[in-house]
Design a protein around this motif. Structure first.
Motif, PDB file in Angstrom:
ATOM      1  N   ALA A 276      47.818  82.832  31.344  1.00 49.04           N
ATOM      2  CA  ALA A 276      47.427  82.765  29.943  1.00 49.04           C
ATOM      3  C   ALA A 276      47.612  81.348  29.420  1.00 49.04           C
ATOM      4  O   ALA A 276      48.484  80.604  29.887  1.00 49.04           O
ATOM      5  CB  ALA A 276      48.244  83.747  29.106  1.00 49.04           C
ATOM      6  N   LEU A 277      46.804  80.978  28.450  1.00 49.52           N
ATOM      7  CA  LEU A 277      46.947  79.685  27.788  1.00 49.52           C
ATOM      8  C   LEU A 277      48.042  79.795  26.735  1.00 49.52           C
ATOM      9  O   LEU A 277      48.026  80.693  25.896  1.00 49.52           O
ATOM     10  CB  LEU A 277      45.634  79.263  27.131  1.00 49.52           C
ATOM     11  N   TYR A 278      48.995  78.859  26.817  1.00 52.29           N
ATOM     12  CA  TYR A 278      50.111  78.820  25.877  1.00 52.29           C
ATOM     13  C   TYR A 278      50.023  77.564  25.013  1.00 52.29           C
ATOM     14  O   TYR A 278      49.432  76.555  25.410  1.00 52.29           O
ATOM     15  CB  TYR A 278      51.451  78.780  26.622  1.00 52.29           C
ATOM     16  N   ARG A 279      50.627  77.654  23.841  1.00 53.49           N
ATOM     17  CA  ARG A 279      50.838  76.476  23.005  1.00 53.49           C
ATOM     18  C   ARG A 279      52.298  76.455  22.566  1.00 53.49           C
ATOM     19  O   ARG A 279      52.809  77.446  22.051  1.00 53.49           O
ATOM     20  CB  ARG A 279      49.942  76.483  21.767  1.00 53.49           C
ATOM     21  N   GLU A 280      52.945  75.333  22.802  1.00 55.57           N
ATOM     22  CA  GLU A 280      54.314  75.127  22.324  1.00 55.57           C
ATOM     23  C   GLU A 280      54.246  74.064  21.230  1.00 55.57           C
ATOM     24  O   GLU A 280      53.690  72.983  21.454  1.00 55.57           O
ATOM     25  CB  GLU A 280      55.214  74.686  23.474  1.00 55.57           C
ATOM     26  N   PHE A 281      54.789  74.367  20.077  1.00 53.78           N
ATOM     27  CA  PHE A 281      54.634  73.413  18.983  1.00 53.78           C
ATOM     28  C   PHE A 281      55.917  73.245  18.183  1.00 53.78           C
ATOM     29  O   PHE A 281      56.730  74.161  18.050  1.00 53.78           O
ATOM     30  CB  PHE A 281      53.484  73.825  18.052  1.00 53.78           C
ATOM     31  N   LEU A 282      56.078  72.028  17.712  1.00 52.39           N
ATOM     32  CA  LEU A 282      57.161  71.670  16.803  1.00 52.39           C
ATOM     33  C   LEU A 282      56.512  71.183  15.519  1.00 52.39           C
ATOM     34  O   LEU A 282      55.762  70.210  15.533  1.00 52.39           O
ATOM     35  CB  LEU A 282      58.042  70.565  17.391  1.00 52.39           C
ATOM     36  N   GLU A 283      56.778  71.874  14.450  1.00 55.31           N
ATOM     37  CA  GLU A 283      56.263  71.469  13.151  1.00 55.31           C
ATOM     38  C   GLU A 283      57.416  71.527  12.162  1.00 55.31           C
ATOM     39  O   GLU A 283      57.801  72.584  11.687  1.00 55.31           O
ATOM     40  CB  GLU A 283      55.114  72.363  12.710  1.00 55.31           C
ATOM     41  N   GLY A 284      57.969  70.361  11.894  1.00 57.85           N
ATOM     42  CA  GLY A 284      59.134  70.321  11.026  1.00 57.85           C
ATOM     43  C   GLY A 284      60.411  70.319  11.814  1.00 57.85           C
ATOM     44  O   GLY A 284      60.907  69.283  12.218  1.00 57.85           O
ATOM     45  N   ARG A 285      60.949  71.520  12.111  1.00 56.10           N
ATOM     46  CA  ARG A 285      62.260  71.561  12.773  1.00 56.10           C
ATOM     47  C   ARG A 285      62.342  72.538  13.929  1.00 56.10           C
ATOM     48  O   ARG A 285      63.217  72.424  14.781  1.00 56.10           O
ATOM     49  CB  ARG A 285      63.311  71.943  11.732  1.00 56.10           C
ATOM     50  N   GLU A 286      61.456  73.525  14.010  1.00 51.88           N
ATOM     51  CA  GLU A 286      61.601  74.614  14.993  1.00 51.88           C
ATOM     52  C   GLU A 286      60.563  74.490  16.093  1.00 51.88           C
ATOM     53  O   GLU A 286      59.367  74.343  15.839  1.00 51.88           O
ATOM     54  CB  GLU A 286      61.444  75.969  14.287  1.00 51.88           C
ATOM     55  N   LEU A 287      61.024  74.567  17.350  1.00 52.08           N
ATOM     56  CA  LEU A 287      60.144  74.541  18.511  1.00 52.08           C
ATOM     57  C   LEU A 287      59.795  75.975  18.891  1.00 52.08           C
ATOM     58  O   LEU A 287      60.666  76.781  19.196  1.00 52.08           O
ATOM     59  CB  LEU A 287      60.826  73.826  19.679  1.00 52.08           C
ATOM     60  N   VAL A 288      58.491  76.294  18.883  1.00 48.01           N
ATOM     61  CA  VAL A 288      58.020  77.657  19.104  1.00 48.01           C
ATOM     62  C   VAL A 288      57.031  77.668  20.263  1.00 48.01           C
ATOM     63  O   VAL A 288      56.166  76.787  20.361  1.00 48.01           O
ATOM     64  CB  VAL A 288      57.330  78.220  17.840  1.00 48.01           C
ATOM     65  N   THR A 289      57.155  78.652  21.163  1.00 47.59           N
ATOM     66  CA  THR A 289      56.229  78.825  22.273  1.00 47.59           C
ATOM     67  C   THR A 289      55.468  80.122  22.072  1.00 47.59           C
ATOM     68  O   THR A 289      56.080  81.187  21.928  1.00 47.59           O
ATOM     69  CB  THR A 289      56.972  78.866  23.620  1.00 47.59           C
ATOM     70  N   GLU A 290      54.136  80.046  22.053  1.00 49.28           N
ATOM     71  CA  GLU A 290      53.328  81.237  21.793  1.00 49.28           C
ATOM     72  C   GLU A 290      52.220  81.393  22.820  1.00 49.28           C
ATOM     73  O   GLU A 290      51.624  80.408  23.263  1.00 49.28           O
ATOM     74  CB  GLU A 290      52.729  81.184  20.383  1.00 49.28           C
ATOM     75  N   GLU A 291      51.961  82.639  23.213  1.00 52.05           N
ATOM     76  CA  GLU A 291      50.858  82.952  24.118  1.00 52.05           C
ATOM     77  C   GLU A 291      49.589  83.100  23.302  1.00 52.05           C
ATOM     78  O   GLU A 291      49.539  83.872  22.344  1.00 52.05           O
ATOM     79  CB  GLU A 291      51.162  84.247  24.878  1.00 52.05           C
ATOM     80  N   LEU A 292      48.541  82.359  23.691  1.00 50.16           N
ATOM     81  CA  LEU A 292      47.311  82.342  22.910  1.00 50.16           C
ATOM     82  C   LEU A 292      46.230  83.229  23.497  1.00 50.16           C
ATOM     83  O   LEU A 292      45.713  84.116  22.822  1.00 50.16           O
ATOM     84  CB  LEU A 292      46.781  80.904  22.798  1.00 50.16           C
ATOM     85  N   ILE A 293      45.854  82.982  24.760  1.00 52.72           N
ATOM     86  CA  ILE A 293      44.687  83.628  25.357  1.00 52.72           C
ATOM     87  C   ILE A 293      45.015  84.032  26.786  1.00 52.72           C
ATOM     88  O   ILE A 293      45.436  83.206  27.593  1.00 52.72           O
ATOM     89  CB  ILE A 293      43.477  82.688  25.356  1.00 52.72           C
TER      90      ILE A 293
END
Length: 382
Positions: A276-293
């Motif tokens: 699956a395609l994942y996106r890990e992002f930091l926006e501000g203070r929290e690092l989040v890993t999410e499954e996209l497709i």
């Protein structure tokens, strides 16, 4: 007389003969078989069309999602960096400049072993497990709140990282800075204040930039006060109090502040075991890993390098071959996406060119499609 009538009546009401019954059964089976074949053919056609539609929708959505973030790589408001010959001056007060806190680089990546442009790579499993090698090495994974790329990424797919700041910036107001404090204007009508305690922010006046973690944010009736002191109990924290002056000179009229952003795209093992395609992002203070497709078999990236400084791509190379990330002015991304189910009449034994890499997936009966896009880095064209 009565016996004769009875015999005639019996002759008229007698059943089918065995031969007639067998002929009828054969004809019935032929009709049922034809109807079954018609039903199966329609079902296969419907399934093929449905799966193909899903592939189209999935591929377009994935490309648009990646392209949107790549186009904004290096964006930092009016301080957006141009090409390497004229970079803005940056000072980071953060305790760490490793991923995901390396905001001085607009775009970077990690090349999966054996998948550089012009390489041939065989995908070894229908449901591959995390592992493999990348150049440069992937950021280390830890517990909750840390990068999950190395723990989730599967072999044969590249990793793309882009960084920018939020377009929802706020201007500084007089006296602009004092000690470790920055004075920010209240949001205008319809605008929100995104900045909160613990957020990593960038301050820029178009000629210089300053990155730090907000250790305290307070709002009064006239302004927002943002403090950047040493430590502060947040991750990664500041190495020292922010200075009253910018990296070059004091911040003044026209200076803006905004939250920083970091996005990493990679292929990992999904929740159902499929790639699956994942996106890990930091926006501000929290690092989040999410499954996209789900069912994205491979993600390939090549980087367009400007060797001559004329904003024209001279060559596309792998992440492992890039020596100066500031010379990258475009990114070519490719996705190999498969259908969730096996429904074709024969095995898929062909190979696929994805961003100049030849990929050979498992010979199953799934349908596959390649989606590619070449994306210019707008903030390198300034």
């Amino acid at each position: 007389m009565n016996r004769l009538v009875t015999t005639q009546r019996l002759a008229r009401v007698q059943g089918f003969s065995l031969i007639e019954m067998m002929i009828g059964m054969v004809l019935g089976l032929l009709v049922i078989g034809a109807a079954g074949q018609y039903y199966l053919a329609n079902k296969a056609s419907f399934l093929s069309q449905t799966q193909n539609g899903q592939l189209q929708e999935t591929g377009r959505f994935a490309l648009e999602l990646v392209a949107r973030d790549v186009r904004m790589a290096g964006f930092s408001g009016c301080g957006s960096r141009g090409y390497a010959a004229r970079p803005a001056t940056i000072r980071s007060y953060l305790n760490s400049t490793a991923y995901p806190y390396d905001f001085e680089i607009g775009v970077s990546g990690h090349e999966a072993g054996g998948t550089a442009p012009d390489d041939s790579y065989s995908i070894g499993a229908t449901y591959p497990t995390p592992g493999g090698s990348w150049t440069p090495a992937l950021p280390a994974s830890g517990g909750s709140g840390t990068s999950q790329i190395a723990a989730r990424a599967i072999p044969g797919s590249d990793v793309l990282i882009v960084r920018s700041v939020s377009p929802n910036s706020l201007p500084l107001i007089a006296p602009f800075t004092s000690g470790s404090q920055i004075f920010v204007s209240l949001p205008e009508t319809g605008q929100t204040n995104e900045i909160g305690t613990g957020d990593i922010v960038m301050v820029t006046d178009c000629m210089q930039m300053q990155i730090f973690q907000a250790t305290n944010v307070s709002t009064s009736a006239t302004q927002i006060n943002v403090v950047g002191s040493q430590g502060g109990g947040h991750t990664p924290g500041n190495a020292s109090n922010i200075n009253a002056r910018g990296p070059v000179t004091a911040f003044g009229e026209g200076t803006e502040i905004a939250r920083v952003r970091s996005y990493a795209y990679f292929v990992g093992q999904g929740s159902d075991g499929a790639p699956a395609l994942y996106r890990e992002f930091l926006e501000g203070r929290e690092l989040v890993t999410e499954e996209l497709i789900s069912h994205v078999e491979s993600f390939q990236v090549a980087y367009g390098v400007d060797d001559s400084g004329n904003l024209v791509v001279d060559r596309y190379i792998a992440a492992s071959a890039v020596t100066d990330w500031n010379s990258v002015v475009s990114v070519r991304v490719g996705l190999l996406i498969r259908s969730p189910d096996e429904f074709a009449d024969s095995s898929d034994s062909q190979t696929y060119q994805v961003a100049a890499t030849e990929l050979n997936p498992i010979d199953d009966r799934r349908q596959r499609r390649v989606f590619e896009s070449t994306i210019a880095l707008r903030n390198r064209m300034l």
